[in-house]
Design a protein around this motif. Structure first.
Motif, mmCIF file in Angstrom:
data_model
loop_
_atom_site.group_PDB
_atom_site.id
_atom_site.type_symbol
_atom_site.label_atom_id
_atom_site.label_comp_id
_atom_site.label_asym_id
_atom_site.label_seq_id
_atom_site.Cartn_x
_atom_site.Cartn_y
_atom_site.Cartn_z
ATOM 1 N N UNK A 184 48.171 42.916 42.614
ATOM 2 C CA UNK A 184 48.078 44.071 43.501
ATOM 3 C C UNK A 184 47.230 45.171 42.860
ATOM 4 N N UNK A 185 46.212 45.628 43.580
ATOM 5 C CA UNK A 185 45.349 46.703 43.101
ATOM 6 C C UNK A 185 44.130 46.260 42.336
ATOM 7 N N UNK A 186 44.070 44.979 41.929
ATOM 8 C CA UNK A 186 42.899 44.499 41.204
ATOM 9 C C UNK A 186 41.713 44.340 42.151
ATOM 10 N N UNK A 187 40.535 44.772 41.712
ATOM 11 C CA UNK A 187 39.350 44.740 42.543
ATOM 12 C C UNK A 187 38.196 43.950 41.934
ATOM 13 N N UNK A 188 38.198 43.779 40.613
ATOM 14 C CA UNK A 188 37.073 43.123 39.955
ATOM 15 C C UNK A 188 37.449 41.718 39.501
ATOM 16 N N UNK A 189 36.435 40.875 39.389
ATOM 17 C CA UNK A 189 36.693 39.503 38.968
ATOM 18 C C UNK A 189 37.125 39.432 37.505
ATOM 19 N N UNK A 190 36.683 40.381 36.670
ATOM 20 C CA UNK A 190 37.114 40.399 35.275
ATOM 21 C C UNK A 190 38.624 40.561 35.180
ATOM 22 N N UNK A 191 39.186 41.431 36.020
ATOM 23 C CA UNK A 191 40.640 41.614 36.039
ATOM 24 C C UNK A 191 41.337 40.339 36.505
ATOM 25 N N UNK A 192 40.792 39.705 37.533
ATOM 26 C CA UNK A 192 41.434 38.519 38.111
ATOM 27 C C UNK A 192 41.394 37.336 37.160
ATOM 28 N N UNK A 193 40.280 37.158 36.471
ATOM 29 C CA UNK A 193 40.164 36.030 35.541
ATOM 30 C C UNK A 193 41.095 36.180 34.342
ATOM 31 N N UNK A 194 41.610 37.393 34.103
ATOM 32 C CA UNK A 194 42.468 37.636 32.945
ATOM 33 C C UNK A 194 43.949 37.464 33.246
ATOM 34 N N UNK A 195 44.313 37.184 34.500
ATOM 35 C CA UNK A 195 45.727 37.021 34.848
ATOM 36 C C UNK A 195 46.279 35.733 34.241
ATOM 37 N N UNK A 196 47.485 35.823 33.720
ATOM 38 C CA UNK A 196 48.089 34.679 33.042
ATOM 39 C C UNK A 196 49.191 34.008 33.845
ATOM 40 N N UNK A 197 49.891 34.761 34.666
ATOM 41 C CA UNK A 197 51.024 34.200 35.396
ATOM 42 C C UNK A 197 50.612 33.792 36.800
ATOM 43 N N UNK A 198 51.325 32.806 37.357
ATOM 44 C CA UNK A 198 51.103 32.349 38.725
ATOM 45 C C UNK A 198 52.365 32.641 39.514
ATOM 46 N N UNK A 199 52.316 33.600 40.445
ATOM 47 C CA UNK A 199 53.537 34.002 41.145
ATOM 48 C C UNK A 199 54.081 32.912 42.058
ATOM 49 N N UNK A 200 55.342 33.045 42.382
ATOM 50 C CA UNK A 200 56.014 32.047 43.228
ATOM 51 C C UNK A 200 55.327 31.926 44.579
ATOM 52 N N UNK A 201 54.882 33.046 45.143
ATOM 53 C CA UNK A 201 54.222 33.017 46.451
ATOM 54 C C UNK A 201 52.960 32.164 46.431
ATOM 55 N N UNK A 202 52.213 32.242 45.331
ATOM 56 C CA UNK A 202 51.001 31.426 45.223
ATOM 57 C C UNK A 202 51.356 29.951 45.072
ATOM 58 N N UNK A 203 52.413 29.651 44.313
ATOM 59 C CA UNK A 203 52.901 28.265 44.230
ATOM 60 C C UNK A 203 53.245 27.745 45.623
ATOM 61 N N UNK A 204 53.958 28.557 46.391
ATOM 62 C CA UNK A 204 54.365 28.162 47.737
ATOM 63 C C UNK A 204 53.153 27.898 48.624
ATOM 64 N N UNK A 205 52.181 28.789 48.534
ATOM 65 C CA UNK A 205 50.972 28.660 49.348
ATOM 66 C C UNK A 205 50.200 27.392 48.984
#
Length: 268
Positions: free
Chosen positions: A29-50
């Motif tokens: 939430x709130x991330x706008x740049x790809x550098x921020x997104x590529x640095x995420x380490x966790x995969x939330x439950x909602x994304x697993x579900x999707x």
């Protein structure tokens, strides 16, 4: 049925690939740049579900995977992670499991015509399942897969009900031409998602199926529409100037290799 066979013959003449790949980039939430997104380490439950819904199953163990690899390490070395998501479906977007159509949708297609259609394999490059080396600030191990995918899903984790859509045109990839932005709608009883599609300026937009986007539930019909949308977006992007040049160079290179080293049947 005859019209579908005509389309199939046309696809065969065009030599459209049936081994597809799609990136999945998780945005907090709130991330706008790809550098921020590529640095995420966790995969939330909602994304697993999707993702479980999208492939009509669960993530696969790469070491046990024998089908389309899309550049991932399936030798057991785990150099590209341990798990990923993979699925196989026909031109209608109906999932194929054990060579059988797995669909509960009320499609106009019958069983025989469905089985006569091409089989499409798709491997998903999910950012949070790819290796992350903190000593590499550019996150090259993740970028080298996702930034080379023509279609990328950006999954936004909505926390406060406010969806801040990233601006895909600011992303650096020269290969990615279509971004499918997915965000869960908070407060809904059943999980519902809002889906928007952004194209680069030289990429021809794909006509939208009725009911696609807006508020979508995780059902069989919407899965079919989304899988077909991903494939059609990739194929439409082949007409973009940058990708057209790459495909032309690849064709010329393969022709050169074929002419230089013609295939010779082994003697028994």
């Amino acid at each position: 049925e005859s019209s579908h066979l005509e389309f199939r013959r046309l696809e065969a003449q065009l030599k459209l690939p049936t081994l597809n790949r799609c990136g999945v980039l998780y945005a907090k939430s709130g991330q706008q740049t790809e550098d921020e997104m590529y640095s995420n380490t966790d995969m939330p439950k909602d994304l697993h579900t999707f993702m479980d819904w999208l492939v009509d199953g669960e993530k696969i163990n790469l070491a046990q995977h024998k089908a389309h690899k899309a550049g991932l390490d399936c030798s057991g070395g785990n150099s590209t992670g341990i798990y990923s998501y993979y699925t196989k479906f026909n031109s209608y977007g109906q999932i194929i499991k054990n060579n059988n159509i797995n669909s509960n949708s009320n499609s106009n297609s019958n069983s025989s015509s469905s089985r006569s259609l091409e089989e499409i394999e798709m491997m998903f490059h999910v950012s949070t399942l790819l290796p992350l080396h903190f000593q590499d600030p550019s996150r090259l191990e993740r970028r080298r897969h996702i930034s080379n995918d023509i279609v990328v899903i950006i999954y936004i984790d909505v926390k406060d009900g406010q969806i801040l859509t990233p601006i895909p045109m600011l992303f650096k990839s020269k290969m990615t031409h279509v971004y499918i932005v997915v965000a869960r709608i908070l407060g809904a009883g059943k999980p519902k998602y809002k889906i928007n599609v952004a194209y680069k300026v030289d990429c021809m937009p794909v006509p939208t199926d009725p009911g696609f986007g807006g508020e979508m539930e995780l059902n069989e019909e919407n899965r079919r529409k989304l899988l077909v949308k991903i494939v059609n977006c990739e194929r439409a992007a082949y007409g973009a100037a940058a990708l057209s040049k790459i495909r032309q160079r690849k064709h010329l290179l393969l022709k050169l290799i074929h002419d230089k080293f013609p295939y010779q049947k082994k003697k028994k």
